[in-house]
Design a protein around this motif. Structure first.
Motif, PDB file in Angstrom:
ATOM      1  N   ARG A   9       0.834  -1.202   0.000  1.00 50.14           N
ATOM      2  CA  ARG A   9       0.000   0.000   0.000  1.00 50.14           C
ATOM      3  C   ARG A   9       0.873   1.257   0.000  1.00 50.14           C
ATOM      4  NH1 ARG A   9      -5.119   1.889   1.466  1.00 50.14           N
ATOM      5  NH2 ARG A   9      -5.068   4.009   2.273  1.00 50.14           N
ATOM      6  N   GLU A  10       1.910   1.263   0.821  1.00 46.21           N
ATOM      7  CA  GLU A  10       2.800   2.425   0.896  1.00 46.21           C
ATOM      8  C   GLU A  10       3.514   2.660  -0.431  1.00 46.21           C
ATOM      9  OE1 GLU A  10       5.273   1.407   4.181  1.00 46.21           O
ATOM     10  OE2 GLU A  10       3.772   1.938   5.700  1.00 46.21           O
ATOM     11  N   GLU A  11       3.933   1.565  -1.076  1.00 43.84           N
ATOM     12  CA  GLU A  11       4.607   1.695  -2.374  1.00 43.84           C
ATOM     13  C   GLU A  11       3.655   2.274  -3.414  1.00 43.84           C
ATOM     14  OE1 GLU A  11       7.597   1.588  -5.225  1.00 43.84           O
ATOM     15  OE2 GLU A  11       7.718   1.389  -3.030  1.00 43.84           O
ATOM     16  N   ALA A  16       1.740   6.759  -6.813  1.00 44.07           N
ATOM     17  CA  ALA A  16       0.715   7.711  -7.241  1.00 44.07           C
ATOM     18  C   ALA A  16       1.167   9.150  -7.025  1.00 44.07           C
ATOM     19  CB  ALA A  16      -0.593   7.443  -6.497  1.00 44.07           C
ATOM     20  N   ALA A  17       1.788   9.406  -5.877  1.00 46.64           N
ATOM     21  CA  ALA A  17       2.274  10.757  -5.595  1.00 46.64           C
ATOM     22  C   ALA A  17       3.343  11.170  -6.596  1.00 46.64           C
ATOM     23  CB  ALA A  17       2.824  10.812  -4.168  1.00 46.64           C
ATOM     24  N   PHE A  18       4.216  10.242  -6.952  1.00 38.81           N
ATOM     25  CA  PHE A  18       5.247  10.530  -7.951  1.00 38.81           C
ATOM     26  C   PHE A  18       4.619  10.844  -9.301  1.00 38.81           C
ATOM     27  CE2 PHE A  18       7.604   8.313 -11.435  1.00 38.81           C
ATOM     28  CZ  PHE A  18       8.560   9.298 -11.648  1.00 38.81           C
ATOM     29  N   ASP A 111       5.535  -5.598  -8.280  1.00 46.46           N
ATOM     30  CA  ASP A 111       5.102  -4.972  -9.527  1.00 46.46           C
ATOM     31  C   ASP A 111       5.201  -3.455  -9.448  1.00 46.46           C
ATOM     32  OD1 ASP A 111       3.819  -5.502 -12.192  1.00 46.46           O
ATOM     33  OD2 ASP A 111       2.234  -4.247 -11.354  1.00 46.46           O
ATOM     34  N   GLY A 112       4.701  -2.888  -8.354  1.00 42.79           N
ATOM     35  CA  GLY A 112       4.735  -1.437  -8.206  1.00 42.79           C
ATOM     36  C   GLY A 112       6.142  -0.893  -8.094  1.00 42.79           C
ATOM     37  N   GLU A 128      15.224   6.938  -3.249  1.00 41.42           N
ATOM     38  CA  GLU A 128      15.775   6.012  -2.271  1.00 41.42           C
ATOM     39  C   GLU A 128      14.636   5.100  -1.826  1.00 41.42           C
ATOM     40  OE1 GLU A 128      18.051   5.996   2.068  1.00 41.42           O
ATOM     41  OE2 GLU A 128      18.108   7.797   0.797  1.00 41.42           O
ATOM     42  N   VAL A 129      14.642   3.868  -2.303  1.00 43.12           N
ATOM     43  CA  VAL A 129      13.582   2.925  -1.978  1.00 43.12           C
ATOM     44  C   VAL A 129      13.739   2.485  -0.522  1.00 43.12           C
ATOM     45  CG1 VAL A 129      12.489   0.739  -2.577  1.00 43.12           C
ATOM     46  CG2 VAL A 129      13.594   2.107  -4.362  1.00 43.12           C
ATOM     47  N   PRO A 130      12.680   2.521   0.282  1.00 46.00           N
ATOM     48  CA  PRO A 130      12.775   2.076   1.673  1.00 46.00           C
ATOM     49  C   PRO A 130      13.346   0.656   1.767  1.00 46.00           C
ATOM     50  CG  PRO A 130      10.708   3.219   1.325  1.00 46.00           C
ATOM     51  CD  PRO A 130      11.339   3.069  -0.025  1.00 46.00           C
ATOM     52  N   PRO A 131      14.349   0.441   2.621  1.00 47.85           N
ATOM     53  CA  PRO A 131      15.026  -0.853   2.696  1.00 47.85           C
ATOM     54  C   PRO A 131      14.101  -2.036   2.935  1.00 47.85           C
ATOM     55  CG  PRO A 131      16.268   0.806   3.902  1.00 47.85           C
ATOM     56  CD  PRO A 131      14.966   1.439   3.512  1.00 47.85           C
TER      57      PRO A 131
END
Length: 208
Positions: A9-11, A16-18, A111-112, A128-131
């Motif tokens: 969900r966070e991804e 969407a924000a991006f 996928d996202g 920076e993708v969250p670890p």
């Protein structure tokens, strides 16, 4: 499982924000997905959540059980939507449903994450993708049939130096988690950011 669904969900929310920051020209720009523009990648991402079982089965049959054709059908159904409409569809399905909810939401997360990078990399818009998301995506990617990472990474030891993740045995392929994920998912540009004896092996399997 709930933790992975939360990460998915966070991804999607970040995705969407991006997308809301992109210009009209950027929506028609090429991506790392061969022959797909940004608009088409997003159309693909929003497709499967909106399909019920019968609709999904029908699309699979019409696509002749071939993934590329199945995906193309979904894109064709959504590619005429405006950017705002596509984003709205993504925001309406932040919580994975249907096929993307499989494996506790890991399908949606992988996928996202990959498709956001497919868009960002050619546009020169790194993140920076969250670890935690990367670790789950890397672990699942090794066995997710659609991206064929198992075939590319078999017999290699994968080491993500920035997120404390490793797996496999054999010649080592190392680098930051994001290019490692993108490379085993078949994205050739990420190869240049990896090192170790496994890099040449992966390159040969990708035809690079």
């Amino acid at each position: 499982m709930k933790a992975v669904a939360r990460l998915a969900r966070e991804e999607r929310a970040d995705f969407a924000a991006f997308l809301r920051t992109l210009t009209s020209a950027q929506w028609d720009a090429p991506t790392l997905c061969a022959e797909w523009t940004v608009r088409e990648v997003v159309a693909h991402v929003v497709d499967y959540d909106h399909l019920g079982f019968r609709e999904l089965l029908g699309q699979v049959v019409r696509g002749g059980l071939r993934l590329n054709r199945i995906n193309a059908l979904g894109i064709a159904q959504n590619s005429e939507r405006t950017p705002d409409e596509l984003i709205a569809r993504l925001e309406a399905r932040l919580d994975p449903r249907g096929l993307t909810a499989a494996f506790g939401g890991r399908v949606a997360l992988l996928d996202g994450l990959i498709h956001q990078q497919d868009i960002r990399r050619p546009l020169g818009l790194p993140r920076e993708v969250p670890p935690e998301r990367l670790r789950h995506a890397l672990a699942f990617a090794r066995f997710a049939p659609p991206i064929k990472a198992f075939q590319r990474a078999r017999g290699l030891r994968l080491v993500a130096t920035d997120v404390g993740w490793s797996a496999g045995a054999g010649p080592e392929l190392r680098g930051h988690g994001e290019p490692l994920l993108m490379a085993i998912a078949g994205r050739r540009p990420a190869l240049d950011e990896l090192s170790g004896p496994g890099a040449a092996i992966l390159a040969s399997r990708m035809g690079a």
